[in-house]
Design a protein around this motif. Structure first.
Motif, short mmCIF file in Angstrom:
data_model
loop_
_atom_site.label_atom_id
_atom_site.label_comp_id
_atom_site.label_asym_id
_atom_site.label_seq_id
_atom_site.Cartn_x
_atom_site.Cartn_y
_atom_site.Cartn_z
N ASP A 120 -15.13 -9.03 -23.04
CA ASP A 120 -14.28 -7.91 -23.48
C ASP A 120 -14.29 -7.73 -25.00
O ASP A 120 -13.41 -7.08 -25.56
CB ASP A 120 -12.85 -8.08 -22.95
CG ASP A 120 -12.24 -9.42 -23.34
OD1 ASP A 120 -12.86 -10.15 -24.15
OD2 ASP A 120 -11.13 -9.73 -22.87
N LEU A 121 -15.30 -8.30 -25.65
CA LEU A 121 -15.37 -8.14 -27.11
C LEU A 121 -15.64 -6.66 -27.42
O LEU A 121 -16.46 -6.02 -26.76
CB LEU A 121 -16.52 -9.01 -27.65
CG LEU A 121 -16.48 -9.34 -29.14
CD1 LEU A 121 -15.29 -10.22 -29.46
CD2 LEU A 121 -17.78 -10.04 -29.55
N ARG A 122 -14.94 -6.16 -28.41
CA ARG A 122 -15.12 -4.76 -28.81
C ARG A 122 -16.56 -4.53 -29.22
O ARG A 122 -17.18 -5.41 -29.83
CB ARG A 122 -14.20 -4.49 -30.02
CG ARG A 122 -13.34 -3.28 -29.89
CD ARG A 122 -12.55 -3.05 -31.15
NE ARG A 122 -13.42 -2.90 -32.33
CZ ARG A 122 -12.97 -2.85 -33.59
NH1 ARG A 122 -11.66 -2.96 -33.83
NH2 ARG A 122 -13.81 -2.71 -34.59
N ILE B 27 -19.06 -5.81 -32.76
CA ILE B 27 -18.64 -7.01 -33.49
C ILE B 27 -19.79 -8.02 -33.49
O ILE B 27 -20.22 -8.48 -32.43
CB ILE B 27 -17.37 -7.65 -32.87
CG1 ILE B 27 -16.20 -6.65 -32.95
CG2 ILE B 27 -17.02 -8.94 -33.60
CD1 ILE B 27 -14.90 -7.19 -32.37
N ALA C 15 -25.66 -22.61 -27.32
CA ALA C 15 -25.54 -21.23 -27.80
C ALA C 15 -24.15 -20.67 -27.51
O ALA C 15 -23.64 -20.83 -26.40
CB ALA C 15 -26.61 -20.36 -27.16
N ALA C 16 -23.58 -20.00 -28.49
CA ALA C 16 -22.26 -19.40 -28.31
C ALA C 16 -22.36 -18.20 -27.37
O ALA C 16 -23.37 -17.48 -27.36
CB ALA C 16 -21.69 -18.97 -29.66
N VAL C 17 -21.30 -18.00 -26.60
CA VAL C 17 -21.24 -16.90 -25.63
C VAL C 17 -20.07 -16.00 -26.01
O VAL C 17 -18.91 -16.45 -26.02
CB VAL C 17 -20.99 -17.46 -24.20
CG1 VAL C 17 -20.96 -16.33 -23.18
CG2 VAL C 17 -22.03 -18.51 -23.84
N ALA C 18 -20.36 -14.74 -26.33
CA ALA C 18 -19.28 -13.83 -26.72
C ALA C 18 -18.44 -13.44 -25.51
O ALA C 18 -18.95 -13.35 -24.39
CB ALA C 18 -19.88 -12.56 -27.35
N SER C 19 -17.15 -13.24 -25.73
CA SER C 19 -16.28 -12.77 -24.66
C SER C 19 -16.78 -11.43 -24.14
O SER C 19 -17.21 -10.56 -24.92
CB SER C 19 -14.85 -12.59 -25.18
OG SER C 19 -14.25 -13.84 -25.40
N MET D 293 -21.73 -11.61 -34.33
CA MET D 293 -21.35 -13.02 -34.38
C MET D 293 -21.34 -13.47 -35.84
O MET D 293 -22.33 -13.33 -36.56
CB MET D 293 -22.35 -13.85 -33.59
CG MET D 293 -21.92 -15.30 -33.44
SD MET D 293 -23.14 -16.26 -32.53
CE MET D 293 -22.98 -15.57 -30.88
#
Lengths: 215, 215
Positions: free
Chosen positions: A197-199, A202, A191-195, A204
């Motif tokens: 500090d992502l605004r 946003i 599974a992808a992990v968002a940063s 995926m």
């Protein structure tokens, strides 16, 4: 087509040798991390790095000041190897235990790309890594372009080795009570992990949700 | 402890350099396929091959007639690299897109093993590939022992590079609307497939059922 050059001729386990260009290009298209060997002070050096191929060339990129890219810039011979592990071969004897794998070795000299080719190939590197993302990212800055070299090596002098299938046990071992077979292995994404500090807000993108790792 | 030798010093992305011996040995223990670079006619050569390590040495084996093992037998310098891919790093700019990985590079000369050491290490290769299977297989024949060389390289001159975590985007890109993060990847085993010529009544051993691929 002429046969392989001496250095591109597989000597050991020649029954596993693969010289068919279409097959070799298909193997190269199935991975994205290679190992590049070069020579410094008469000694071997080696680095793992990203690559991608089109029908004619294998492309590498990296810091212009890196030892490898300076060596390539001076016309040094390199040897690039791509190795995909497909499984563990469990034989009735230790001697025949092995791996199933596909590997390609490419010999040659690199040619530096500049100008629009340089920019285009950097964009292709993003697309090779995460297809779709090349449409999302901003343009490289002039500092980024100045820092990053791109070289290509022609797909002319290459060979491969491929092993598939069950163990090749000795005839005399076939009555053994030892279990034999193959355990396939594959690299798969998780599974992808968002940063962190992502605004906010946003989502995926589909190209991340549907991403499949090559290699 | 003395610092790394010049050739084992990481020059690019030095912030990712890893010199802690325990950490480097742990990385080496997490994989089993390496790439070995050597020099022939002044040019780089490279092969992928199995390895395993104990606390002091990295071991390679192969056909005694192979170019690599003859080179090692003559005291040639080699460069061994192990690379584990842990994920794809999706940054807001192409420049910062990258991979998460752990790699170790070892420089040195090999020392051939013979006699009981040779036999023991061949057995350890089976155990390294499929733990438990070394108890099941028959002893190597004298022909097999004669055909297979074992060499060890001391774990003294080595260094590594490690990248983990989210992308390191430029400050100015943090307000971008581009998705950023990490997509972990892992190599995993799949269901084992018994050889078709397996004798009737041989059950799959627990060490095959419970096998976990390293790498």
């Amino acid at each position: 087509m002429a046969g392989p050059t001496p250095r591109a001729t597989v000597k050991r386990n020649a029954r596993r040798a693969e010289y068919d260009t279409a097959t070799l290009k298909a193997i190269l298209a199935s991975d994205q991390v290679c190992h590049v060997a070069y020579v410094e002070d008469g000694e071997p050096r080696q680095i793992p790095t990203l690559y991608f191929c089109d029908d004619e060339y294998l492309y590498l990129h990296g810091n212009r000041q890196s030892a490898l890219l300076r060596y390539v810039g001076k016309g040094g011979e390199i040897c690039v190897t791509v190795t995909l592990v497909d499984g563990v071969v469990v034989a009735r004897s230790g001697f025949h235990c092995s791996m199933n794998y596909r590997s390609v070795t490419l010999f040659g000299r690199g040619e530096a790309l500049e100008g629009k080719d340089h920019l285009d190939i950097l964009n292709e590197f993003v697309r090779a890594l995460v297809p779709g993302h090349e449409q999302a990212v901003r343009e490289p800055t002039s500092q980024e372009l100045a820092a990053t070299a791109v070289v290509r090596i022609p797909l002319t002098e290459l060979s491969g080795k491929v092993r598939t299938g069950p163990p090749a046990d000795d005839e005399g071992d076939l009555t053994s009570s030892v279990w034999a077979g193959e355990i396939p292995v594959a690299r798969t994404r998780q599974a992808a992990v968002a940063s962190e500090d992502l605004r906010d807000g946003i989502e995926m993108p589909d190209y991340i949700k549907n991403f499949e790792y090559r290699g």
